[in-house]
Design an enzyme around this catalytic site. Structure first.
Site, PDB file in Angstrom:
ATOM      1  N   SER A 135       0.842  -1.202  -0.137  1.00 17.09           N
ATOM      2  CA  SER A 135      -0.123  -0.043   0.054  1.00 17.09           C
ATOM      3  C   SER A 135       0.866   1.233  -0.235  1.00 17.09           C
ATOM      4  CB  SER A 135      -1.022  -0.043   1.369  1.00 17.09           C
ATOM      5  OG  SER A 135      -1.952   0.962   1.334  1.00 17.09           O
ATOM      6  N   LYS A 161      -1.226  -0.735  -4.383  1.00 21.63           N
ATOM      7  CA  LYS A 161      -2.347  -0.286  -4.243  1.00 21.63           C
ATOM      8  C   LYS A 161      -2.011   1.359  -3.899  1.00 21.63           C
ATOM      9  CE  LYS A 161      -4.405  -0.563  -0.091  1.00 21.63           C
ATOM     10  NZ  LYS A 161      -5.345  -1.073   1.041  1.00 21.63           N
ATOM     11  N   LEU A 162      -2.539   2.316  -4.278  1.00 17.44           N
ATOM     12  CA  LEU A 162      -2.421   3.582  -4.236  1.00 17.44           C
ATOM     13  C   LEU A 162      -3.684   4.119  -3.347  1.00 17.44           C
ATOM     14  CD1 LEU A 162      -1.523   4.607  -7.947  1.00 17.44           C
ATOM     15  CD2 LEU A 162       0.175   3.997  -6.297  1.00 17.44           C
ATOM     16  N   LYS A 163      -3.141   4.877  -2.480  1.00 15.57           N
ATOM     17  CA  LYS A 163      -4.113   5.750  -1.713  1.00 15.57           C
ATOM     18  C   LYS A 163      -4.534   6.745  -2.291  1.00 15.57           C
ATOM     19  CE  LYS A 163      -4.308   3.261   2.350  1.00 15.57           C
ATOM     20  NZ  LYS A 163      -5.423   2.598   2.937  1.00 15.57           N
ATOM     21  N   ASP A 189      -7.312   2.804  -3.192  1.00 16.68           N
ATOM     22  CA  ASP A 189      -8.141   2.910  -1.821  1.00 16.68           C
ATOM     23  C   ASP A 189      -8.441   4.128  -1.435  1.00 16.68           C
ATOM     24  OD1 ASP A 189      -9.224   2.279   0.738  1.00 16.68           O
ATOM     25  OD2 ASP A 189      -7.403   1.584   1.616  1.00 16.68           O
ATOM     26  N   ASN A 191     -10.335   5.071   1.372  1.00 19.13           N
ATOM     27  CA  ASN A 191     -10.787   5.103   2.730  1.00 19.13           C
ATOM     28  C   ASN A 191     -12.030   6.140   2.919  1.00 19.13           C
ATOM     29  OD1 ASN A 191      -7.507   4.949   3.117  1.00 19.13           O
ATOM     30  ND2 ASN A 191      -8.799   3.547   4.270  1.00 19.13           N
ATOM     31  N   GLU A 214     -11.419   0.502  -3.642  1.00 19.44           N
ATOM     32  CA  GLU A 214     -11.773  -0.081  -2.202  1.00 19.44           C
ATOM     33  C   GLU A 214     -12.430   1.143  -1.683  1.00 19.44           C
ATOM     34  OE1 GLU A 214      -9.283  -1.622   1.643  1.00 19.44           O
ATOM     35  OE2 GLU A 214      -8.243  -1.562  -0.312  1.00 19.44           O
ATOM     36  N   ASP A 239     -14.423  -2.426   2.466  1.00 18.31           N
ATOM     37  CA  ASP A 239     -13.512  -2.707   3.440  1.00 18.31           C
ATOM     38  C   ASP A 239     -14.236  -2.312   4.949  1.00 18.31           C
ATOM     39  OD1 ASP A 239     -11.661  -2.737   5.681  1.00 18.31           O
ATOM     40  OD2 ASP A 239     -10.199  -1.411   4.443  1.00 18.31           O
ATOM     41  N   LYS A 263     -10.456  -7.515   7.237  1.00 19.68           N
ATOM     42  CA  LYS A 263      -9.218  -7.531   8.225  1.00 19.68           C
ATOM     43  C   LYS A 263      -9.777  -8.156   9.460  1.00 19.68           C
ATOM     44  CE  LYS A 263      -7.869  -3.033   6.156  1.00 19.68           C
ATOM     45  NZ  LYS A 263      -7.943  -1.549   6.348  1.00 19.68           N
ATOM     46  N   GLY A 291      -4.300  -5.171   5.547  1.00 17.18           N
ATOM     47  CA  GLY A 291      -3.443  -4.743   6.827  1.00 17.18           C
ATOM     48  C   GLY A 291      -3.760  -3.410   7.493  1.00 17.18           C
TER      49      GLY A 291
END
Length: 369
Positions: A135, A161-163, A189, A191, A214, A239, A263, A291
């Site tokens: 990530s 994976k790119l935030k 992702d 968030n 995500e 998630d 998770k 994670g």
């Protein structure tokens, strides 16, 4: 087993580089370990939350209170302490999944150590090693992001994976695709940083051949994610929205997700995580193990889960060196893009005395007979 003592160990471990997401920047991993001593063995676990309730509602100080005053008295009252018996005993307590997961994992570790059985065997793992993704946090510039991705690919990570967040999404994804090509497995992702009003903007991500996007919308918004999935070719992965197997079944039925990030801490422990896996696997929905920047204590257990048959996408179980110059356990080292699944009893690792001493900020007993 009989519960004899529970000790809480506060730790603070510097990260090798700051890690930024849509909800904040972390420079040090600050959390606690839980050490459970029974009459047959001892077990360890790691609380996956942070000092502040930013990623989720739970946080370090609150979890300590819940464990001491609410969860441990219920565990101690069990005539025979086992991990499967613990879930029903704690079911009356609303929420607090991360705290429950910390207690269940430490009990399960002790129980399996007394049997001489590994967590991987107990859960039903089918692989001895698992592919590792990485990530990549939000960076100050595109150039720094590309340098990071180049380094991780050189290390052997098999998925990037790119935030992302509003203002940092299309351009960094485009830059990574242009620099490293279509063959690199790539996902993003958010968030929960977007709203359904951003659907047309998010639809522009379809051009980049992503594995998934995500948690783009607010956690728990299954209806909104289902509406968004109708407008995207890119699979939506949930998630934060999935707290148990029941949520997972509902999300799949609504077509709110076409991939699942499980998770264990978020769903209350590894037993419920296995049920989440089973529900998704039965519906043909790919699973991967997320994670939460765990030390080797949490990472070891996650690798056991990532070795289940339905975990067909690379997870966030990166090598120790991704986050820490020195881990609490023997480091997990990437080999050909994979990490080994621990084979020893329980979670298969234990904290090393030296690092544990250096990174411990305080200790206290939460329970003692």
């Amino acid at each position: 087993m009989k519960l004899e003592r529970v000790e809480l160990v506060h730790i603070a471990i510097p990260l090798v580089t700051p890690f930024r997401t849509s909800f904040g920047t972390m420079t040090t991993k600050v959390t606690f370990l839980l050490r459970v001593v029974t009459d047959t063995a001892e077990g360890w676990s790691e609380f996956a939350g942070d000092p502040e309730p930013l990623y989720c509602a739970e946080f370090v100080a609150g979890a300590e209170i819940v464990l001491r005053d609410v969860l441990l008295p219920r565990a101690a009252a069990l005539p025979a302490l086992t991990a499967p018996a613990l879930g029903p005993a704690l079911a009356g307590v609303k929420g607090h999944e991360l705290a429950k997961a910390a207690l269940e994992t430490a009990v399960l570790d002790a129980e399996l150590r007394s049997y001489g059985m590994s967590l991987a065997t107990y859960l039903g793992a089918v692989r001895e090693r698992v592919p590792a993704g990485v990530s990549v946090g939000i960076r100050p510039s595109i150039g720094e992001l590309l340098d990071d991705v180049e380094g991780y690919l050189a290390d052997g990570y098999v998925r990037i994976k790119l935030k992302i967040e509003p203002g940092w999404d299309l351009e960094p994804v485009r830059a990574v695709r242009e620099r490293f090509g279509e063959a690199v497995p790539l996902q993003v992702d958010a968030n929960a940083a977007y709203t359904l009003a951003d659907a047309e903007h998010l639809r522009r991500l379809d051009a980049f051949g992503l594995l998934l996007v995500e948690e783009p919308l607010a956690g728990g918004d299954l209806y909104g994610h289902a509406r968004l999935q109708q407008r995207l070719a890119t699979p939506v992965c949930l998630d934060e929205s999935l707290h148990n197997a029941r949520d997972t079944a509902s999300a799949i039925a609504l077509d709110a997700c076409r991939a699942v990030n499980v998770k264990p801490a978020r769903v209350g422990g590894y037993l419920e995580a296995r049920r989440v896996h089973d529900v998704a696997y039965a519906h043909g929905v790919p699973v991967w193990c997320g994670g939460m920047m765990e030390t080797g204590i949490g990472r070891a257990a996650n690798l056991a889960l990532a070795a289940l048959p339905g975990c067909t996408l690379p997870g966030d179980t990166s090598a120790s060196a991704r986050y820490f110059a020195e881990d609490l356990t023997e480091p997990f080292v990437l080999t050909d893009g994979h990490l080994p699944v621990p084979k020893g009893p329980g979670i298969g690792v234990h904290p090393l005395p030296g690092p544990l001493h250096r990174f411990t900020t305080s200790r206290r007993a939460l329970y003692a007979t």
